[in-house]
Design a protein around this motif. Structure first.
Motif, PDB file in Angstrom:
ATOM      1  N   VAL A  13       0.770  -1.239  -0.089  1.00  0.00           N
ATOM      2  CA  VAL A  13      -0.126   0.085   0.046  1.00  0.00           C
ATOM      3  C   VAL A  13       0.946   1.074  -0.034  1.00  0.00           C
ATOM      4  O   VAL A  13       1.942   1.330   0.457  1.00  0.00           O
ATOM      5  CB  VAL A  13      -0.774   0.067   1.301  1.00  0.00           C
ATOM      6  CG1 VAL A  13      -2.086  -1.211   1.175  1.00  0.00           C
ATOM      7  CG2 VAL A  13      -0.222   0.019   2.600  1.00  0.00           C
ATOM      8  N   SER A  14       0.321   2.287  -0.668  1.00  0.00           N
ATOM      9  CA  SER A  14       0.970   3.765  -0.263  1.00  0.00           C
ATOM     10  C   SER A  14       0.645   4.368   0.655  1.00  0.00           C
ATOM     11  O   SER A  14       1.256   5.463   1.167  1.00  0.00           O
ATOM     12  CB  SER A  14       0.889   4.423  -1.803  1.00  0.00           C
ATOM     13  OG  SER A  14      -0.747   4.668  -1.957  1.00  0.00           O
ATOM     14  N   SER A  15      -0.535   4.149   1.387  1.00  0.00           N
ATOM     15  CA  SER A  15      -1.140   4.919   2.330  1.00  0.00           C
ATOM     16  C   SER A  15      -1.854   3.640   3.368  1.00  0.00           C
ATOM     17  O   SER A  15      -2.684   2.815   2.992  1.00  0.00           O
ATOM     18  CB  SER A  15      -2.218   5.669   2.040  1.00  0.00           C
ATOM     19  OG  SER A  15      -2.856   6.233   3.156  1.00  0.00           O
ATOM     20  N   ASP A  17      -3.739   4.738   5.722  1.00  0.00           N
ATOM     21  CA  ASP A  17      -4.917   5.236   6.154  1.00  0.00           C
ATOM     22  C   ASP A  17      -6.120   4.770   5.123  1.00  0.00           C
ATOM     23  O   ASP A  17      -7.316   5.337   5.495  1.00  0.00           O
ATOM     24  CB  ASP A  17      -4.707   6.837   6.181  1.00  0.00           C
ATOM     25  CG  ASP A  17      -3.848   7.231   7.367  1.00  0.00           C
ATOM     26  OD1 ASP A  17      -3.629   6.577   8.460  1.00  0.00           O
ATOM     27  OD2 ASP A  17      -3.145   8.180   6.941  1.00  0.00           O
ATOM     28  N   ASN A  18      -5.773   3.974   4.342  1.00  0.00           N
ATOM     29  CA  ASN A  18      -6.940   3.691   3.472  1.00  0.00           C
ATOM     30  C   ASN A  18      -7.877   2.784   4.233  1.00  0.00           C
ATOM     31  O   ASN A  18      -7.659   1.735   4.924  1.00  0.00           O
ATOM     32  CB  ASN A  18      -6.153   2.571   2.357  1.00  0.00           C
ATOM     33  CG  ASN A  18      -7.116   1.957   1.326  1.00  0.00           C
ATOM     34  OD1 ASN A  18      -8.406   2.346   1.448  1.00  0.00           O
ATOM     35  ND2 ASN A  18      -6.554   0.999   0.686  1.00  0.00           N
ATOM     36  N   GLY A  20     -10.149   0.663   2.980  1.00  0.00           N
ATOM     37  CA  GLY A  20      -9.959  -0.702   2.747  1.00  0.00           C
ATOM     38  C   GLY A  20      -8.960  -1.634   3.188  1.00  0.00           C
ATOM     39  O   GLY A  20      -9.406  -2.709   3.635  1.00  0.00           O
ATOM     40  N   LEU A  21      -7.852  -0.807   3.429  1.00  0.00           N
ATOM     41  CA  LEU A  21      -6.796  -1.747   4.288  1.00  0.00           C
ATOM     42  C   LEU A  21      -7.225  -2.143   5.496  1.00  0.00           C
ATOM     43  O   LEU A  21      -6.839  -3.142   6.008  1.00  0.00           O
ATOM     44  CB  LEU A  21      -5.362  -0.698   4.252  1.00  0.00           C
ATOM     45  CG  LEU A  21      -4.418  -1.484   4.916  1.00  0.00           C
ATOM     46  CD1 LEU A  21      -3.863  -2.885   4.406  1.00  0.00           C
ATOM     47  CD2 LEU A  21      -3.146  -0.655   4.972  1.00  0.00           C
ATOM     48  N   LYS A  22      -7.818  -1.204   6.170  1.00  0.00           N
ATOM     49  CA  LYS A  22      -8.181  -1.684   7.765  1.00  0.00           C
ATOM     50  C   LYS A  22      -9.059  -2.683   7.615  1.00  0.00           C
ATOM     51  O   LYS A  22      -9.024  -3.461   8.633  1.00  0.00           O
ATOM     52  CB  LYS A  22      -8.779  -0.172   8.182  1.00  0.00           C
ATOM     53  CG  LYS A  22      -7.749   1.003   8.442  1.00  0.00           C
ATOM     54  CD  LYS A  22      -8.466   2.047   9.102  1.00  0.00           C
ATOM     55  CE  LYS A  22      -7.512   3.315   9.178  1.00  0.00           C
ATOM     56  NZ  LYS A  22      -6.063   3.115   9.946  1.00  0.00           N
ATOM     57  N   HIS A  39       4.472  -1.097   3.509  1.00  0.00           N
ATOM     58  CA  HIS A  39       4.218   0.434   3.031  1.00  0.00           C
ATOM     59  C   HIS A  39       5.143   1.164   2.385  1.00  0.00           C
ATOM     60  O   HIS A  39       6.335   0.942   2.765  1.00  0.00           O
ATOM     61  CB  HIS A  39       3.791   1.032   4.390  1.00  0.00           C
ATOM     62  CG  HIS A  39       3.438   2.357   4.285  1.00  0.00           C
ATOM     63  ND1 HIS A  39       3.974   3.455   5.248  1.00  0.00           N
ATOM     64  CD2 HIS A  39       2.643   3.142   3.321  1.00  0.00           C
ATOM     65  CE1 HIS A  39       3.613   4.444   4.895  1.00  0.00           C
ATOM     66  NE2 HIS A  39       2.746   4.377   3.574  1.00  0.00           N
ATOM     67  N   PHE A  74      -6.557  -2.279  -1.346  1.00  0.00           N
ATOM     68  CA  PHE A  74      -7.608  -1.163  -1.417  1.00  0.00           C
ATOM     69  C   PHE A  74      -9.175  -1.940  -1.185  1.00  0.00           C
ATOM     70  O   PHE A  74      -9.856  -1.314  -0.443  1.00  0.00           O
ATOM     71  CB  PHE A  74      -7.609  -0.743  -3.010  1.00  0.00           C
ATOM     72  CG  PHE A  74      -8.456   0.443  -2.947  1.00  0.00           C
ATOM     73  CD1 PHE A  74      -8.491   1.674  -2.280  1.00  0.00           C
ATOM     74  CD2 PHE A  74      -9.797   0.247  -3.714  1.00  0.00           C
ATOM     75  CE1 PHE A  74      -9.254   2.675  -2.624  1.00  0.00           C
ATOM     76  CE2 PHE A  74     -10.613   1.029  -4.055  1.00  0.00           C
ATOM     77  CZ  PHE A  74     -10.301   2.404  -3.335  1.00  0.00           C
ATOM     78  N   ASP A  75      -9.319  -2.947  -1.832  1.00  0.00           N
ATOM     79  CA  ASP A  75     -10.589  -3.478  -1.763  1.00  0.00           C
ATOM     80  C   ASP A  75     -10.866  -5.065  -1.860  1.00  0.00           C
ATOM     81  O   ASP A  75     -11.305  -5.544  -2.555  1.00  0.00           O
ATOM     82  CB  ASP A  75     -11.539  -2.995  -2.826  1.00  0.00           C
ATOM     83  CG  ASP A  75     -10.931  -3.176  -4.250  1.00  0.00           C
ATOM     84  OD1 ASP A  75      -9.777  -3.876  -4.482  1.00  0.00           O
ATOM     85  OD2 ASP A  75     -11.465  -2.704  -5.326  1.00  0.00           O
TER      86      ASP A  75
END
Length: 275
Positions: A13-15, A17-18, A20-22, A39, A74-75
């Protein structure tokens, strides 16, 4: 031969805080996966994630494992345990334990290439000599028949080999679809046609002009309610042993790893874990 497996699940991931990642991490923790989030704020769309993943594959930590599953950060969501993933991956790799495995989707991506293949006859040729193969148990109108680049798996060495040998001038999904169309020897690439491990749930990743692409061709989006998809005749929420799952009604499968892909509303998947 018997496949011995020590599996690691990876996402890049690039972030962090996404949202979808959580949700993905919640599901991985819920099912007690052995996973790692890589990350890198400089990850771009496509090969940036691959580059980051490849560095991990070459690390000392990776030497502790035999196989890896990559899932989009992401999803995607886990609805089954790691033991299910290992069992499914072993089944998929039976024809060739050294193969690289991609998830499948309904779309032939990228679309700018689709018409070229369509007019040359290659879009229909793509599955013809595979989907009529009785050993695969698939038909020419099988729905999940094209490469999806958001989830893949294989042995550490197989995934490294795929990265090292692919043409990176275009995105990975373009290359894999082209490879599957044009290569005479496809034994080193296996697609999860049966959705045993991976399940994409999107109807289509993008609208194509005023049409929506579907395996049977183009459908008028005015004739279907895209806002309520998925639904149609493909998926249903079921409860297995007290755990809500998404069942592929067409294939009668309970894939452990799901991917929304594109613009698909994932809430019906997230509802299984009350997310």
């Amino acid at each position: 031969r018997t496949i011995k497996m020590r599996l690691k699940v990876i996402t890049t991931v690039s972030s962090i805080d996404n949202p979808g990642l959580k949700k993905l991490e919640h599901s991985l923790r819920h099912f007690n996966y052995d996973y790692k989030i890589l990350h890198n704020p400089n990850i771009g769309w496509d090969w940036g994630g691959w580059d980051t993943h490849y560095k991990w594959l070459c690390s000392d930590e990776a030497k502790e494992y035999t196989h890896v599953i990559y899932t989009d950060g992401f999803d995607t969501l886990a609805l089954g345990g790691q033991d299910e993933c290992e069992k499914a991956l072993k089944k998929i790799l039976e024809p060739n334990p050294d193969a690289f495995v991609y998830s499948t989707e309904k779309n032939f991506f990228p679309f700018e290439e689709y018409d070229n293949y369509l007019h040359s006859g290659r879009a229909e040729q793509y599955p013809s000599n595979f989907f009529t193969d009785a050993n695969l148990g698939l038909t020419p109108n099988h729905r999940w028949r094209y490469v999806n680049g958001g989830q893949y798996a294989g042995s550490i060495e197989a995934v490294k080999h795929w990265y090292e040998t692919v043409d990176k001038s275009r995105n990975n999904q373009y290359y894999a679809n082209k490879y599957f169309v044009t290569s005479n020897d496809k034994k080193d690439l296996i697609l999860d046609f049966g959705c045993d491990l991976f399940q994409t749930v999107a109807f289509t990743a993008w609208n194509y002009g005023d049409r929506v692409m579907f395996p049977a061709g183009y459908l008028d989006p005015n004739t279907i309610d895209l806002a309520t998809f998925p639904g149609l005749d493909e998926f249903e929420q079921v409860e297995i042993g007290g755990q809500k799952r998404i069942r592929n009604k067409i294939l009668d499968k309970l894939p452990p790893l799901l991917h929304g892909n594109g613009r698909c509303d994932m809430q019906f998947v997230y509802d299984c874990l009350n997310l």
